[in-house]
Write an enzyme that holds these catalytic residues in place. Structure first.
Site, PDB file in Angstrom:
ATOM      1  N   GLU A  18       0.825  -1.207   0.000  1.00 27.53           N
ATOM      2  CA  GLU A  18       0.000   0.000   0.000  1.00 27.53           C
ATOM      3  C   GLU A  18       0.859   1.257   0.000  1.00 27.53           C
ATOM      4  OE1 GLU A  18      -2.745   1.405  -0.369  1.00 27.53           O
ATOM      5  OE2 GLU A  18      -4.385  -0.005  -0.019  1.00 27.53           O
ATOM      6  N   ASN A 149      -9.928   6.042   1.474  1.00 26.66           N
ATOM      7  CA  ASN A 149      -8.889   5.848   0.469  1.00 26.66           C
ATOM      8  C   ASN A 149      -8.879   6.996  -0.531  1.00 26.66           C
ATOM      9  OD1 ASN A 149      -7.108   3.459   0.463  1.00 26.66           O
ATOM     10  ND2 ASN A 149      -9.000   2.281   0.632  1.00 26.66           N
ATOM     11  N   ASP A 205      -9.525   2.207  -4.658  1.00 25.06           N
ATOM     12  CA  ASP A 205      -8.554   2.134  -3.556  1.00 25.06           C
ATOM     13  C   ASP A 205      -7.651   3.375  -3.596  1.00 25.06           C
ATOM     14  OD1 ASP A 205      -6.789   1.152  -1.513  1.00 25.06           O
ATOM     15  OD2 ASP A 205      -7.203  -0.901  -2.114  1.00 25.06           O
TER      16      ASP A 205
END
Length: 298
Positions: A18, A149, A205
């Site tokens: 991430e 996000n 995302d």
């Protein structure tokens, strides 16, 4: 763009890779593996790789004006001195760490570090948005989302983009740079949420803005990246060799390399066998440059 244009930038599978960021001073890529409790760094030109274990899940990264790394973790915000490995606390988590943790975050054009949370039961929209502003942590808003996000700001700094992965939507807000406040939430795009519909293409995302003001978003479970105009028009779809991309960032000397983190944790065995690059960091060249990431001003 076809998948053979991709290269594997780092050949180690992350459970949940991430928040990639490009550190211009170091010419290095940083990212995290959230459940792996690890911060990673790669110097692409030399291939040199480093990693640091954290005490709790790291989620979002920023570089401060002294080139220290600022990290949001489940337990709060910390500095990481990547030369010494020393970790220094900045602000403790202001929520119940048993059911909440920090998630995606980005620095605004004036150096404030915005980081939203994920409400882990995922049965109610109880996530929150926080701002780390010169060492002080404040609550921006509470509720209205479950998995925060996709933070980014328009080129003029007057619009903030944000995704709630759970509700499959991307919103935008009017943004006041002087005060660091967001208002007038409105929907930009809402994606199909029914996985049996035949039109399901994943959920939004992590994101990044390019130098033309377009918004690039990783579609988790959709195996693709979307390039959207500032008004939400689909400009380009890029199919990936992984099912679960998690976030993107622009890097390289000319900011024309797009780095993509991905996840393999908890995925079906048949999916991982068919997509062996799942969880790895991918890279490919793009026609338009990204933007330099603002520094956190602590």
């Amino acid at each position: 763009m076809k998948t053979e244009h991709f290269v594997v930038a780092h050949d180690e599978a992350m459970k949940t890779g991430e928040c990639p960021i490009w550190h211009a001073v170091e010419s290095a890529l940083y990212w995290v593996d959230i459940p792996g409790l690890t911060v990673h760094r790669l110097h692409p030109a030399s291939g040199k790789y480093s990693a640091w274990k954290m005490d709790s899940e790291p989620s979002a990264l920023a570089v401060d004006v002294d080139n220290n790394l600022v990290i949001s973790t489940r337990n709060g915000f910390v500095y990481l001195n990547t030369s010494s490995g020393e970790v220094e606390d900045i602000a403790p988590a202001p929520y119940d760490t048993k059911i909440m943790r920090f998630n995606d975050g980005r620095v605004d054009p004036l150096g404030r570090f915005w980081v939203g949370t994920i409400y882990e039961p995922r049965d109610q929209p109880k996530a929150e948005m926080y701002v780390l502003d010169r060492g002080e942590l404040r609550l921006a808003w509470s509720g209205g989302m479950t998995n925060s996000n996709g933070l980014a700001w328009s080129l003029d700094g007057k619009t903030m983009f944000h995704a709630d992965t759970t509700s499959h939507r991307i919103d935008c807000y009017d943004y006041d740079l002087a005060s660091g406040t967001a208002s007038n939430r409105r929907n930009l795009v809402t994606f199909e949420a029914d996985k049996t519909s035949g039109t399901y293409g994943g959920r939004p995302d992590g994101a990044a803005l390019d130098s033309e003001g377009n918004y690039w978003i990783a579609m988790y479970e959709g195996g693709r990246i979307l390039k959207l105009s500032p008004t939400g028009e689909l400009l380009q779809q890029i199919d990936l060799p992984v099912k679960c991309p998690t976030a993107v960032c622009f890097g390289g000397p000319d900011l024309r390399t797009l780095y993509v983190t991905s996840a393999c944790g908890g995925r079906p065995a048949e999916e991982l066998a068919a997509m062996p690059d799942s969880g790895k960091v991918l890279a490919f060249r793009v026609d338009v440059a990204g933007l330099e990431m603002p520094e956190y001003r602590g």
